[in-house]
Design a protein around this motif. Structure first.
Motif, PDB file in Angstrom:
ATOM      1  N   ILE A  34       0.956  -1.005  -0.061  1.00 54.04           N
ATOM      2  CA  ILE A  34       0.173   0.039   0.108  1.00 54.04           C
ATOM      3  C   ILE A  34       0.810   1.217  -0.234  1.00 54.04           C
ATOM      4  CG2 ILE A  34      -1.735   1.477   1.203  1.00 54.04           C
ATOM      5  CD1 ILE A  34      -2.835  -1.266   2.403  1.00 54.04           C
ATOM      6  N   GLU A  35       1.922   1.098   0.704  1.00 59.38           N
ATOM      7  CA  GLU A  35       2.655   2.280   0.873  1.00 59.38           C
ATOM      8  C   GLU A  35       3.668   2.702  -0.519  1.00 59.38           C
ATOM      9  OE1 GLU A  35       6.683   3.973   3.436  1.00 59.38           O
ATOM     10  OE2 GLU A  35       5.906   1.893   3.688  1.00 59.38           O
ATOM     11  N   ASP A  36       3.899   1.661  -0.950  1.00 62.12           N
ATOM     12  CA  ASP A  36       4.768   1.666  -2.321  1.00 62.12           C
ATOM     13  C   ASP A  36       3.774   2.428  -3.409  1.00 62.12           C
ATOM     14  OD1 ASP A  36       7.014   0.793  -1.159  1.00 62.12           O
ATOM     15  OD2 ASP A  36       6.866  -1.315  -2.018  1.00 62.12           O
ATOM     16  N   ARG A  86       6.240  -0.046  13.306  1.00 64.86           N
ATOM     17  CA  ARG A  86       6.761   1.106  12.464  1.00 64.86           C
ATOM     18  C   ARG A  86       6.401   1.126  11.233  1.00 64.86           C
ATOM     19  NH1 ARG A  86      11.560  -0.680  15.166  1.00 64.86           N
ATOM     20  NH2 ARG A  86      12.171  -1.183  13.167  1.00 64.86           N
ATOM     21  N   ASP A  87       6.340   0.161  10.276  1.00 70.70           N
ATOM     22  CA  ASP A  87       6.059   0.557   9.060  1.00 70.70           C
ATOM     23  C   ASP A  87       4.503   0.612   8.743  1.00 70.70           C
ATOM     24  OD1 ASP A  87       8.693   0.025   8.257  1.00 70.70           O
ATOM     25  OD2 ASP A  87       8.875  -1.991   7.927  1.00 70.70           O
ATOM     26  N   MET A  91       2.649   4.033   6.977  1.00 67.49           N
ATOM     27  CA  MET A  91       1.548   3.852   5.948  1.00 67.49           C
ATOM     28  C   MET A  91       0.378   4.507   6.460  1.00 67.49           C
ATOM     29  SD  MET A  91      -1.118   2.002   5.141  1.00 67.49           S
ATOM     30  CE  MET A  91      -1.030   0.426   6.181  1.00 67.49           C
ATOM     31  N   ASN A  92      -0.102   4.543   7.543  1.00 65.98           N
ATOM     32  CA  ASN A  92      -1.056   5.273   8.170  1.00 65.98           C
ATOM     33  C   ASN A  92      -1.189   6.533   7.961  1.00 65.98           C
ATOM     34  OD1 ASN A  92      -1.227   2.777  10.910  1.00 65.98           O
ATOM     35  ND2 ASN A  92      -2.084   2.807   8.846  1.00 65.98           N
ATOM     36  N   SER A  96      -3.207   9.474   5.502  1.00 67.96           N
ATOM     37  CA  SER A  96      -3.939  10.634   6.335  1.00 67.96           C
ATOM     38  C   SER A  96      -3.479  11.971   5.331  1.00 67.96           C
ATOM     39  CB  SER A  96      -3.664  10.666   7.471  1.00 67.96           C
ATOM     40  OG  SER A  96      -3.880  11.917   8.080  1.00 67.96           O
ATOM     41  N   GLU A  97      -2.052  11.871   5.056  1.00 70.41           N
ATOM     42  CA  GLU A  97      -1.366  13.208   4.418  1.00 70.41           C
ATOM     43  C   GLU A  97      -1.379  13.348   3.087  1.00 70.41           C
ATOM     44  OE1 GLU A  97       2.343  13.039   6.544  1.00 70.41           O
ATOM     45  OE2 GLU A  97       1.411  13.373   8.546  1.00 70.41           O
ATOM     46  N   TYR A  98      -2.070  12.241   2.280  1.00 69.46           N
ATOM     47  CA  TYR A  98      -1.972  12.195   0.945  1.00 69.46           C
ATOM     48  C   TYR A  98      -2.669  13.519   0.195  1.00 69.46           C
ATOM     49  CZ  TYR A  98      -1.293   9.129  -3.149  1.00 69.46           C
ATOM     50  OH  TYR A  98      -0.765   8.551  -4.257  1.00 69.46           O
TER      51      TYR A  98
END
Length: 349
Positions: A34-36, A86-87, A91-92, A96-98
């Motif tokens: 998801i992060e990538d 941590r990872d 991602m969370n 939120s900041e997207y």
């Protein structure tokens, strides 16, 4: 079949959780994927929004996949779980900041890790089947994945009530409390997703939204505020014991099933976030202070044993409701020694 389906669909970046038999529980690899994807789409001018949904009608995501954390923790390896948290928290924060809209469709159970994926975006959609909760205190954790931030910003003391009792919110309460934005009948969801992908225009959401259903917690707000307004676990427990109403006694029974150390630390975190007007990043860092210690010094391993492994539903907590001292709480929430949560893009991505 993969656990997560990530692709471009018209003007949308699509993330679909695909573990329906496991209620779409979030694995470590899913968090990283998801992060990538979100980082890749940030710089793609053809992507106007991110759309997050899940396969199956029972759950958007019923939590994090904790089997590996339990296995490594019981073997004395706490580093794996710490890295996972941590990872996941990084991602969370990214959700939120997207800088582009993030639209999530939250059918069925959305709990724990599912809240971290689905409840920090800009447009959070619920329907009649939606059941949202933060049940972590029941397994020796605290409301994490940014859940403490949402609970701290809930009206009155609904945050304490939900975090401590692990009660579930239907669609109306989820909107009232601040875990969701829009109520849309679920038979409209597929059509809305198609519109969002085709043109990247959020107007389809506004057109389909309907008035939120009843919110029972909103109706009980005054009573909840009176019962859960204490400054510590002990004060809240004393207030509940002194109130003979069915609501208060039911809440007390719910508390009695959860880990007292987790309950006390939940109250402390919510009060600190409110007092300091903490943002999501601060909430995640506070949460990590607890979760990073939860296996070695807390009740996480015992909570998972009782709920998931042996399923005897009889955890032997490290504390009693009346015996969680200020020093016990302070020890779990003191600054982390070693690697902390960071929010920059990970170098290996």
């Amino acid at each position: 079949m993969t656990d997560i389906d990530i692709r471009k669909d018209g003007h949308a970046g699509r993330i679909t959780l695909n573990r329906p038999k496991a209620l779409n529980a979030l694995t470590y690899e899913m968090c990283l994927a998801i992060e990538d994807a979100l980082w890749e789409w940030r710089a793609d001018p053809t992507i106007k929004l991110a759309l997050i949904d899940a396969v199956g009608d029972k759950a958007f995501c019923a939590g994090g996949d904790i089997a590996e954390r339990y296995a490594t923790g019981t073997a004395g390896d706490y580093a794996y779980g710490q890295r996972f948290w941590r990872d996941e928290y990084r991602m969370n924060a990214l959700v939120s900041e997207y800088p582009k809209p993030v639209v999530s469709f939250l059918q069925g159970f959305t709990m724990g890790g599912g809240v971290g994926v689905g409840c920090h975006g800009s447009h959070r959609v619920v329907g009649d089947s939606s059941k949202i909760a933060m049940p972590e205190c029941g397994i020796g954790l605290i409301p994490d994945v940014g859940g403490s931030y949402l609970l701290a910003h809930a009206p009155g003391h609904l945050g304490e009530y939900l975090g401590m009792t692990t009660d579930r919110m239907g669609p109306g309460d989820a909107i009232h409390v601040g875990f969701a934005d829009l109520y849309v009948p679920e038979d409209k969801w597929q059509g809305i997703k198609a519109h969002l992908c085709a043109d990247g225009d959020l107007a389809a959401l506004a057109t389909a939204a309907r008035p939120a259903p009843d919110a029972p917690l909103k109706e009980a707000q005054a009573q909840i505020d009176a019962l859960f307004g204490g400054g510590s676990l002990g004060e809240i427990v004393d207030t509940l014991r002194a109130d003979t109403s069915r609501f208060a006694q039911d809440a007390l029974a719910r508390l009695s099933r959860s880990a007292p150390l987790s309950l006390a630390c939940t109250v402390a975190i919510l009060h600190q976030l409110r007092a300091e007007q903490g943002d999501l990043r601060q909430a995640l860092q506070l949460e990590y202070r607890f979760t990073s210690r939860s296996m070695e010094h807390g009740d996480f391993i015992e909570g998972i044993r009782a709920a998931i492994i042996d399923k005897d539903k009889s955890p032997k907590w490290s504390h009693d409701l009346d015996r969680v001292s200020d020093s016990d709480v302070a020890a779990m929430l003191r600054p982390v020694e070693g690697t902390e949560v960071t929010f920059e893009r990970r170098s290996e991505a």
